[in-house]
Design an enzyme around this catalytic site. Structure first.
Site, PDB file in Angstrom:
ATOM      1  N   GLU A  81      53.521  60.808  44.671  1.00 48.67           N
ATOM      2  CA  GLU A  81      52.302  60.690  43.748  1.00 48.67           C
ATOM      3  C   GLU A  81      51.286  61.294  44.225  1.00 48.67           C
ATOM      4  OE1 GLU A  81      48.604  57.364  42.887  1.00 48.67           O
ATOM      5  OE2 GLU A  81      49.344  57.357  45.183  1.00 48.67           O
ATOM      6  N   ASP A 131      58.889  52.067  46.199  1.00 48.36           N
ATOM      7  CA  ASP A 131      57.319  52.032  46.510  1.00 48.36           C
ATOM      8  C   ASP A 131      57.526  52.100  47.957  1.00 48.36           C
ATOM      9  OD1 ASP A 131      54.664  53.024  46.185  1.00 48.36           O
ATOM     10  OD2 ASP A 131      54.275  51.730  44.274  1.00 48.36           O
ATOM     11  N   HIS A 165      49.510  50.613  37.572  1.00 48.08           N
ATOM     12  CA  HIS A 165      48.690  49.936  38.055  1.00 48.08           C
ATOM     13  C   HIS A 165      47.600  50.480  38.426  1.00 48.08           C
ATOM     14  CE1 HIS A 165      49.943  52.217  41.231  1.00 48.08           C
ATOM     15  NE2 HIS A 165      49.327  51.050  42.523  1.00 48.08           N
ATOM     16  N   ASP A 166      47.168  51.882  38.485  1.00 50.30           N
ATOM     17  CA  ASP A 166      45.564  52.311  39.142  1.00 50.30           C
ATOM     18  C   ASP A 166      44.423  52.591  37.239  1.00 50.30           C
ATOM     19  OD1 ASP A 166      46.276  52.086  41.694  1.00 50.30           O
ATOM     20  OD2 ASP A 166      47.428  53.698  41.855  1.00 50.30           O
ATOM     21  N   ASP A 199      53.774  56.989  47.643  1.00 48.77           N
ATOM     22  CA  ASP A 199      52.154  56.716  47.745  1.00 48.77           C
ATOM     23  C   ASP A 199      51.223  57.584  47.528  1.00 48.77           C
ATOM     24  OD1 ASP A 199      50.565  54.160  46.714  1.00 48.77           O
ATOM     25  OD2 ASP A 199      50.012  54.832  48.570  1.00 48.77           O
ATOM     26  N   ASP A 222      56.494  36.609  41.248  1.00 50.38           N
ATOM     27  CA  ASP A 222      56.731  36.882  42.306  1.00 50.38           C
ATOM     28  C   ASP A 222      58.644  38.085  42.212  1.00 50.38           C
ATOM     29  OD1 ASP A 222      58.351  34.590  41.829  1.00 50.38           O
ATOM     30  OD2 ASP A 222      56.873  33.491  42.205  1.00 50.38           O
ATOM     31  N   ASN A 267      57.206  30.407  40.551  1.00 54.89           N
ATOM     32  CA  ASN A 267      57.138  28.489  41.488  1.00 54.89           C
ATOM     33  C   ASN A 267      55.782  28.376  40.953  1.00 54.89           C
ATOM     34  OD1 ASN A 267      55.315  30.129  43.187  1.00 54.89           O
ATOM     35  ND2 ASN A 267      56.055  29.885  44.948  1.00 54.89           N
ATOM     36  N   ASP A 309      52.606  28.862  41.948  1.00 55.27           N
ATOM     37  CA  ASP A 309      51.336  29.371  42.559  1.00 55.27           C
ATOM     38  C   ASP A 309      50.075  30.521  42.086  1.00 55.27           C
ATOM     39  OD1 ASP A 309      52.843  31.752  43.288  1.00 55.27           O
ATOM     40  OD2 ASP A 309      53.030  31.337  45.101  1.00 55.27           O
TER      41      ASP A 309
HETATM   42  C1  GLC Z   1      48.016  54.756  45.607  1.00 55.47           C
HETATM   43  C2  GLC Z   1      48.155  52.964  44.429  1.00 55.47           C
HETATM   44  C3  GLC Z   1      46.554  52.734  45.061  1.00 55.47           C
HETATM   45  C4  GLC Z   1      46.470  52.492  46.316  1.00 55.47           C
HETATM   46  C5  GLC Z   1      46.394  54.050  46.920  1.00 55.47           C
HETATM   47  C6  GLC Z   1      46.265  53.415  48.607  1.00 55.47           C
HETATM   48  O1  GLC Z   1      46.612  55.264  45.027  1.00 55.47           O
HETATM   49  O2  GLC Z   1      49.271  53.525  43.417  1.00 55.47           O
HETATM   50  O3  GLC Z   1      46.973  51.677  44.352  1.00 55.47           O
HETATM   51  O4  GLC Z   1      45.515  51.637  46.604  1.00 55.47           O
HETATM   52  O5  GLC Z   1      47.529  54.687  46.438  1.00 55.47           O
HETATM   53  O6  GLC Z   1      47.526  53.246  49.424  1.00 55.47           O
HETATM   54 CA    CA Z   2      54.288  33.126  42.508  1.00 55.92          CA
END
Ligand code: GLC
Ligand code: CA
Length: 568
Positions: free
Chosen positions: A261, A104, A334-335, A205, A35, A29, A31
């Protein structure tokens, strides 16, 4: 027989998972924020790639202190991402395409804006007080010396409560008190609610942190001046008990894929978390290979991972879990910064070959492979030039803390966060060569990597030799050859700093996997069991004579970053 390995088949062992970081995947959209409708519109792309499961980073309601890893309502969708209807439509569409959705699950902590915490801080006799970890000041100071993962103390004093609360991450991420049975029941109830909606699994997580040692003892003080909570929170006293309870109350009732994780997990602990007996989880994310370039100031440095060390760690996990527990396989998420920029070569000359080599090295191992968005295109780290290009709380806080205390010089720290920072993985997915890489028609929340004109999905889908097509082939091979999923792993050449070579064995079949991690040509001496054998090339980034019968010689010359896989 005692010690005999038992390898049961399961769909989640045969699957390939693709991780979506929704904020950065596709904006529908304009922004500037990815999404759910954006994701729904790209499911065909993922189908084409051939993946089985999507791990969706958090899409729940959140004030976004840590991009959704701080949840204020587990049963609502983040406004920027859409509505629950959008979620259900996306889920339905994915299922129609045969793609499963793994959510997640962030339950070590909530947001400080979660209703439980809002109640909890009100008074000591509030029914939610004990949902979190509150302590009185100790001699006018924090209850103990622990530092938080995002800098500063792990305790925050709350005026309203008149006590300190524990937050292992940001102050907006208060830790839940898992010792309280009501907390566990609430979490299990919420998980069942999602399962009843039809979701297919959970990525949990920092699940290794949920049980803390009673008394919360001080930790050994590091460079930052704070104590290490590790020994008192990682794989804590009741973590397995709580996960077994979760398994009974939730997981065992559905056919799910689950991965925990587990920073700080050892092989011994992983055998409990992910035991083939199925009492807890399917698999864990271990961190030993990611931590190999860590140092005194946590991960902030320019160190290179030594190939011999990487092989040692990967091989330890491969051999020690064999038949006892199941591995997850990942280079990226993503980390983490982009692995191509860390262990490969992201120069225009070698970017594609080295991306394919890294992919082969991982995908031919035993375990469930995870592909992080853009990895299948060979996306690279971002060329940061100023601090205001960073968005991540971890990098920004670490920069201020370490430079202001004089622990690291500002220029060095800038280099370190540029190289290791999590924002490298969070720049928008590069869809095509139009403005903002086709991610948004507006202004993206985080800058697009300027290399999108060369690296984008549209171009790669149209070119047979691309990284995208190579991943597609790797994923298809896993479906075709059982040996790739279930074969036993053996490391060859442990001492080479250039070549990662290993073999897999299943019944009469053998795979030989060769990966040159180096910019130079190298010669590989083929081990006896393969030399002179008739075999075929399953895949390679230089030898594209796929499936062609060939005789394996005594020596194989490998080009820069060459990889090749033989089946005999
Ligand atoms: C996990 C996630 C990370 C987040 C952390 C706290 O390591 O992968 O992105 O910052 O937990 O939730
Ligand atoms: Ca969006």
């Amino acid at each position: 027989m005692e010690g005999e390995t038992k390898m049961e088949k399961a769909w989640w062992k045969e699957s390939v998972v693709y991780q979506i970081y929704p904020r950065s995947f596709c904006d529908s959209n304009g922004d500037g924020i990815g999404d759910l409708k954006g994701i729904a519109g790209k499911l065909e792309y993922l189908k084409e790639l051939g993946i089985d499961v999507i791990w969706l980073s958090p899409v729940y309601q959140s004030p976004n202190d840590d991009n959704g890893y701080d949840i204020s309502d587990y049963q609502a969708i983040m406004k920027e991402f859409g509505t629950m209807d959008d979620f259900e439509r996306m889920l339905d569409r994915a299922h129609k395409l045969g793609i499963k959705i793994m959510m997640d699950l962030v339950v070590n902590h909530t947001s400080d804006e979660h209703a439980w915490f809002v109640e909890s801080r009100k008074s000591e006799d509030n029914p939610y007080r004990d949902y979190y970890i509150w302590r009185d000041a100790k001699e006018g100071k924090e209850p103990n010396n622990w530092g938080s993962c995002f800098g500063g103390s792990a305790w925050k004093y709350d005026e309203e409560a008149g006590q300190y609360y524990l937050h292992l991450f940001s102050p907006k991420q208060p830790d839940l008190n898992w010792d309280n049975p009501k907390v566990r029941q609430e979490v299990f109830r919420m998980m069942n609610w999602w399962c009843n909606k039809g979701i297919d699994g959970f990525r949990m997580d920092v699940i290794s942190l949920i049980s803390k040692v009673p008394g919360l003892p001080d930790g050994a003080v590091g460079k930052s001046g704070y104590g290490d909570f590790g020994p008192y929170c990682v794989n804590g006293p009741h973590v397995h008990e709580y996960l077994q309870e979760m398994n009974q109350e939730v997981l065992s009732k559905y056919d799910l894929i689950t991965v925990g994780e587990c920073s700080g997990v050892t092989v011994e602990e992983a055998k409990k978390y992910a035991s083939s007996s199925g009492k807890e989880l399917n698999m864990v994310f271990q961190f030993e290979h990611m931590d190999l370039d860590g140092g005194e100031s946590f991960k902030w440095n320019h160190n290179k991972i030594r190939l011999t060390e990487l092989k040692k760690i990967m091989s330890k996990w491969q051999t020690e879990l064999e038949g006892k527990a199941w591995n997850s396989l990942y280079w990226c998420n993503h980390d983490q910064p982009r692995f191509l920029s860390r262990m490969g070569n992201d120069s225009p000359q070698y970017r594609e070959v080295s991306a394919k080599m890294l992919a082969t090295c991982l995908h031919m191992m035993q375990g469930t492979p995870y592909v992080y968005q853009g990895e299948e295109l060979g996306m690279t780290n971002y060329p940061f030039t100023s601090l205001d290009e960073f968005r991540d709380i971890e990098s920004i806080n670490a920069y201020h803390e370490l430079t202001e205390k004089g622990i690291v010089a500002p220029e060095d720290m800038f280099d370190y966060i540029s190289y290791k920072g999590r924002d490298n993985a969070r720049t928008p997915m590069q869809w095509d060569d139009s403005d903002q890489a086709g991610f948004t028609t507006g202004t993206p929340w985080i800058p697009v990597n300027p290399n999108y004109k060369e690296i984008n999905a549209k171009e790669q889908m149209s070119r047979e030799t691309s990284v995208f097509h190579y991943y597609k082939k790797l994923i298809a091979l896993r479906k075709q050859y059982e040996i790739i999923v279930y074969g036993k792993y053996d490391l060859l050449l442990p001492d080479s700093e250039e070549i990662y070579a290993y073999m897999r064995t299943l019944g009469e079949e053998k795979l030989l996997v060769l990966c040159n991690f180096n910019e130079q040509q190298v010669e590989y001496e083929v081990p006896e069991e393969f030399a002179g054998c008739q075999g075929k090339v399953l895949i390679g980034n230089y030898r594209n004579d796929a499936a062609a019968e060939c005789e394996i010689g005594e020596k194989i010359g490998l080009q820069p970053y060459e990889t090749v896989v033989y089946l005999v």
